[in-house]
Design a protein around this motif. Structure first.
Motif, PDB file in Angstrom:
ATOM      1  N   ARG A 290       0.854  -1.187   0.000  1.00  0.00           N
ATOM      2  CA  ARG A 290       0.000   0.000   0.000  1.00  0.00           C
ATOM      3  C   ARG A 290       0.895   1.243   0.000  1.00  0.00           C
ATOM      4  N   PRO A 291       0.374   2.369  -0.498  1.00  0.00           N
ATOM      5  CA  PRO A 291       1.247   3.525  -0.757  1.00  0.00           C
ATOM      6  C   PRO A 291       2.098   3.977   0.429  1.00  0.00           C
ATOM      7  N   ASP A 292       1.622   3.752   1.650  1.00  0.00           N
ATOM      8  CA  ASP A 292       2.422   4.221   2.792  1.00  0.00           C
ATOM      9  C   ASP A 292       3.203   3.074   3.432  1.00  0.00           C
ATOM     10  N   GLU A 293       3.322   1.925   2.725  1.00  0.00           N
ATOM     11  CA  GLU A 293       4.087   0.809   3.289  1.00  0.00           C
ATOM     12  C   GLU A 293       5.320   0.516   2.411  1.00  0.00           C
ATOM     13  N   LEU A 294       5.483  -0.725   2.011  1.00  0.00           N
ATOM     14  CA  LEU A 294       6.703  -1.093   1.304  1.00  0.00           C
ATOM     15  C   LEU A 294       6.569  -0.794  -0.190  1.00  0.00           C
ATOM     16  N   HIS A 295       7.731  -0.695  -0.855  1.00  0.00           N
ATOM     17  CA  HIS A 295       7.706  -0.442  -2.293  1.00  0.00           C
ATOM     18  C   HIS A 295       7.421  -1.720  -3.065  1.00  0.00           C
ATOM     19  N   GLN A 296       7.997  -2.820  -2.587  1.00  0.00           N
ATOM     20  CA  GLN A 296       7.913  -4.070  -3.340  1.00  0.00           C
ATOM     21  C   GLN A 296       7.639  -5.233  -2.405  1.00  0.00           C
ATOM     22  N   SER A 297       7.078  -6.307  -2.978  1.00  0.00           N
ATOM     23  CA  SER A 297       6.922  -7.551  -2.235  1.00  0.00           C
ATOM     24  C   SER A 297       7.002  -8.679  -3.258  1.00  0.00           C
ATOM     25  N   PHE A 298       7.941  -9.582  -3.052  1.00  0.00           N
ATOM     26  CA  PHE A 298       8.143 -10.663  -4.022  1.00  0.00           C
ATOM     27  C   PHE A 298       6.836 -11.409  -4.296  1.00  0.00           C
ATOM     28  N   ASN A 299       6.582 -11.668  -5.546  1.00  0.00           N
ATOM     29  CA  ASN A 299       5.390 -12.422  -5.927  1.00  0.00           C
ATOM     30  C   ASN A 299       5.743 -13.915  -5.975  1.00  0.00           C
ATOM     31  N   PHE A 300       5.683 -14.569  -4.831  1.00  0.00           N
ATOM     32  CA  PHE A 300       6.039 -15.992  -4.779  1.00  0.00           C
ATOM     33  C   PHE A 300       4.938 -16.887  -5.355  1.00  0.00           C
ATOM     34  N   GLU A 301       3.738 -16.359  -5.440  1.00  0.00           N
ATOM     35  CA  GLU A 301       2.682 -17.148  -6.085  1.00  0.00           C
ATOM     36  C   GLU A 301       3.075 -17.391  -7.554  1.00  0.00           C
ATOM     37  N   PHE A 302       3.634 -16.378  -8.179  1.00  0.00           N
ATOM     38  CA  PHE A 302       4.100 -16.534  -9.568  1.00  0.00           C
ATOM     39  C   PHE A 302       5.197 -17.592  -9.630  1.00  0.00           C
ATOM     40  N   LEU A 303       6.139 -17.511  -8.684  1.00  0.00           N
ATOM     41  CA  LEU A 303       7.243 -18.483  -8.655  1.00  0.00           C
ATOM     42  C   LEU A 303       6.714 -19.914  -8.484  1.00  0.00           C
ATOM     43  N   MET A 304       5.653 -20.065  -7.714  1.00  0.00           N
ATOM     44  CA  MET A 304       5.131 -21.404  -7.434  1.00  0.00           C
ATOM     45  C   MET A 304       4.121 -21.887  -8.479  1.00  0.00           C
ATOM     46  N   THR A 305       3.788 -21.034  -9.429  1.00  0.00           N
ATOM     47  CA  THR A 305       2.802 -21.431 -10.435  1.00  0.00           C
ATOM     48  C   THR A 305       3.436 -22.382 -11.444  1.00  0.00           C
ATOM     49  N   PRO A 306       2.809 -23.517 -11.689  1.00  0.00           N
ATOM     50  CA  PRO A 306       3.403 -24.454 -12.647  1.00  0.00           C
ATOM     51  C   PRO A 306       3.398 -23.890 -14.069  1.00  0.00           C
ATOM     52  N   TRP A 307       4.176 -24.516 -14.906  1.00  0.00           N
ATOM     53  CA  TRP A 307       4.319 -24.100 -16.307  1.00  0.00           C
ATOM     54  C   TRP A 307       3.102 -24.617 -17.094  1.00  0.00           C
ATOM     55  N   LEU A 312      -0.824 -19.913 -15.250  1.00  0.00           N
ATOM     56  CA  LEU A 312      -0.014 -18.695 -15.333  1.00  0.00           C
ATOM     57  C   LEU A 312      -0.878 -17.470 -15.611  1.00  0.00           C
ATOM     58  N   LYS A 313      -1.827 -17.622 -16.514  1.00  0.00           N
ATOM     59  CA  LYS A 313      -2.686 -16.468 -16.828  1.00  0.00           C
ATOM     60  C   LYS A 313      -3.490 -16.054 -15.602  1.00  0.00           C
ATOM     61  N   TRP A 496      -4.306  -9.157 -22.598  1.00  0.00           N
ATOM     62  CA  TRP A 496      -4.189 -10.556 -23.027  1.00  0.00           C
ATOM     63  C   TRP A 496      -4.591 -10.701 -24.481  1.00  0.00           C
ATOM     64  N   LEU A 497      -3.894 -11.584 -25.165  1.00  0.00           N
ATOM     65  CA  LEU A 497      -4.244 -11.938 -26.549  1.00  0.00           C
ATOM     66  C   LEU A 497      -4.858 -13.322 -26.504  1.00  0.00           C
ATOM     67  N   ASP A 498      -6.110 -13.402 -26.839  1.00  0.00           N
ATOM     68  CA  ASP A 498      -6.773 -14.710 -26.800  1.00  0.00           C
ATOM     69  C   ASP A 498      -6.828 -15.300 -28.201  1.00  0.00           C
ATOM     70  N   GLY A 499      -7.281 -16.502 -28.283  1.00  0.00           N
ATOM     71  CA  GLY A 499      -7.527 -17.102 -29.593  1.00  0.00           C
ATOM     72  C   GLY A 499      -6.374 -17.910 -30.146  1.00  0.00           C
ATOM     73  N   VAL A 504      -1.412 -21.592 -24.769  1.00  0.00           N
ATOM     74  CA  VAL A 504      -0.601 -20.423 -25.121  1.00  0.00           C
ATOM     75  C   VAL A 504      -0.870 -19.289 -24.134  1.00  0.00           C
ATOM     76  N   VAL A 505       0.213 -18.655 -23.694  1.00  0.00           N
ATOM     77  CA  VAL A 505       0.085 -17.418 -22.919  1.00  0.00           C
ATOM     78  C   VAL A 505       0.567 -16.303 -23.835  1.00  0.00           C
ATOM     79  N   ALA A 506      -0.324 -15.380 -24.167  1.00  0.00           N
ATOM     80  CA  ALA A 506       0.069 -14.317 -25.092  1.00  0.00           C
ATOM     81  C   ALA A 506      -0.523 -12.990 -24.649  1.00  0.00           C
ATOM     82  N   TYR A 507       0.302 -11.945 -24.744  1.00  0.00           N
ATOM     83  CA  TYR A 507      -0.198 -10.617 -24.374  1.00  0.00           C
ATOM     84  C   TYR A 507       0.527  -9.552 -25.178  1.00  0.00           C
TER      85      TYR A 507
END
Ligand code: NOJ
Ligand code: MG
Length: 563
Positions: A290-307, A312-313, A496-499, A504-507
């Protein structure tokens, strides 16, 4: 007229920075003891400016008995002789800044080392004393106080409580190793001390901090038992009494004010705070930025998301929405010193849900190296065009795999022992990096020593073998980072680019510069044909001769993709 730096429409540097994590003991050893050190880092910093990152984050190099590789700090204001001196640190910062690299350091506020002067004083003092009040000491349960105060377990296995040997027999809390006693953040003295430590390093010129276990500092009042079946990889973290308690946010509001006092009007020079918070869901994680807290926070959910395309989307969509809701940006990451390197993690069969990040040993199923590397390159290319900042872990730019055959007797991670030799832990991602194929210890150390053995395949992956080699992972990273910077992809907006099919993950990424970049990742098993010829900017692996996109390849394309 507003200059770029002062214009409110221009995001500050950290919103799209690429930050490279150096694990000091494993990057470069200057004195031949087989352990990387600060002068070693300084002498290799040009590697980082050459590949085109914005900043370096250093894992802890402070005075420490090294029971958890430095995440057990005995003196927050000094450099461990293993790594050098404060003068070496100052030289490192000066060199980094001269190269245009910012420097982030680690702060470990959840616990100290048991070698810290405070903990020694606490053990020497009586129950109820101000010395013990800096930590979490409690009487045990049972007729003789022989049962731990609650059922909490250590992250490294076993109980989170250890009993003192003095007459009163109080227990102290350690969410990690027995030599990492937790501080008590209800105590003002703890706040004042850690804030003073932040100022110490800010005054030495650091550009920010990565906050270790940022979600753990505050514990639920009364230290109630944890739900028996609590699983952090599945459940919302707030169900637990030790993680993600609302009170942590008050700490970070104070810290934000502290670092903001160092920013200079008209200069893009924010000193930043980044949370290591293993918190789910994305909405809870976003509270840290939030604006008055930290600048960044690692997105570990992304890291743990399978291929897997749909997973992923879903993760990316949810993450971006939650960050936007607090006017923040995402901090993407695929590897660090605590998880299996993504070149190996992705070398296993992928199934829906969040994936495990535990270590791998010889008796375990082994990843497929070729598939893992191919997917890792594709995943990195997918990540580096996303809006937000990104962290890279040393050696991933060389495509290093996890070392999965470290002899058990050489393992150093306390996880192995503390889990009763059931979890092999994190040594496999911490092996010293190879710089020169034909040198002792692959150029890591002049003596040829390395604190963990380097696998034979590191020779072919050494930086000097990849330098200037078309198609090498190193050259891929260099190219992606160059294009990312030119097109300001980290500040783009995503559509996102669908179709193109379910695998496929496309954007499209539309930059503030007006550049449009299309990103297409083919996660399916068959080649993907695009409707029209395209102008390719970068590909994670070569396209087929007929222009189709092979399995597990990501392509960056100039301009929009029209059907
Ligand atoms: C997170 C760090 O990244 C990890 O390496 C360490 O063991 C724990 N925190 C405890 O400090
Ligand atoms: Mg050394």
């Amino acid at each position: 007229m507003t200059s770029e730096a002062t214009s409110p429409t221009v995001a500050p540097w950290w919103r799209d920075a690429v930050i490279y994590q150096v694990y000091p003991r494993s990057w470069a050893d200057s004195d031949g003891d087989g352990i990387g050190d600060l002068p070693g880092i300084t002498s290799h910093l040009d590697h980082l400016s050459d590949i085109g990152v914005d900043a370096v984050w250093l894992s802890p190099f402070y005075t420490s008995p090294q029971n958890d590789a430095g995440y057990d700090v005995a003196d927050y204001r000094d450099v461990d002789p293993l790594f050098g001196t404060l003068a070496d640190f100052d030289a490192l910062v000066a060199r980094a800044h001269a190269l245009g690299l910012r420097v982030i350091v680690d702060i470990v506020p959840n616990h100290t080392s048991s070698e810290h002067a405070w903990f020694k004083a606490a053990l020497a003092a009586a129950p109820g004393s101000p010395e013990r009040a800096r930590y979490v000491f409690r009487a045990g349960k049972g007729a003789y106080g022989e049962i731990p105060p609650n059922n909490w377990t250590s992250n490294f296995g076993g109980s989170a409580w250890t009993r003192t040997s003095d007459a009163a027999g109080e227990w102290y809390l350690h969410l990690f190793d027995v030599t990492q006693p937790d501080l008590d953040w209800t105590n003002d003295e703890v706040h004042d001390e850690l804030e003073d430590v932040l100022r110490f390093w800010l005054d030495r010129g650091v550009d920010g901090f990565r906050i270790d276990v940022a979600h753990g500092l505050v514990k639920a009042e009364g230290l109630p038992d944890a739900p028996a079946d609590f699983d952090v990889t599945v459940d919302a973290t707030a169900l637990s009494p030790m993680w993600d308690q609302p009170g942590v946010h008050d700490i970070y509001r104070r810290w934000r004010k502290l670092v903001d006092a160092y920013s200079v009007e008209g200069q893009d020079a924010d000193r930043i705070l980044c949370a290591e918070a293993w918190v789910l869901p994305a909405e809870a994680l976003a509270r840290y930025i939030r604006p008055d807290e930290l600048h960044q926070s690692f997105n570990f959910e992304f890291l743990m998301t399978p291929w897997l395309a749909s997973d992923l989307k879903a993760t990316i969509t949810g993450s971006l929405a939650q960050a936007a809701a607090v006017d923040g940006t995402q901090t993407w990451v695929l590897s660090n010193h605590d998880v299996v390197r993504h070149a190996s993690r992705l070398g296993f069969d992928q199934s829906p849900g969040l994936s495990s990040v535990a270590g791998i040993g010889s008796p375990d199923p082994q990843p497929d190296a070729a598939t893992g590397l191919r997917r890792a390159r594709a995943a990195t290319a997918l990540m580096l065009a996303l809006p937000g900042s990104a962290y890279l872990f040393q050696g991933e730019e060389l495509g290093l795999p996890e070392a999965t055959h470290i002899p058990d007797e050489l393992r150093q991670d306390p996880t192995w022992k503390n889990s009763g030799y059931t979890l092999r832990g994190r040594d496999g991602c911490r092996v010293p990096v190879p710089w020169v194929a034909d040198a002792p210890a692959y150029g890591f150390s002049p003596s040829g020593k390395a604190w963990l053995p380097q696998p034979d395949e590191f020779a072919g992956l050494a930086a000097d073998r990849q330098e200037g080699m078309p198609g090498s992972t190193l050259e891929l990273y260099r190219r992606l980072l160059k294009i990312r910077r030119e097109r300001r992809l980290g500040r783009s907006s995503l559509a996102w680019l669908d179709g193109l099919g379910p695998d496929v993950v496309a954007y499209t990424a539309t930059s503030p510069t007006g550049d449009v970049t299309s990103v297409v990742a083919n996660l399916g098993s068959s080649p993907l044909a695009l409707a029209r010829p395209v102008n390719t900017l970068a590909t994670s692996n070569d396209l087929h001769a007929d222009g189709t996109i092979p399995s597990d390849v990501t392509v960056w394309i100039d301009g929009p993709l029209t059907a």
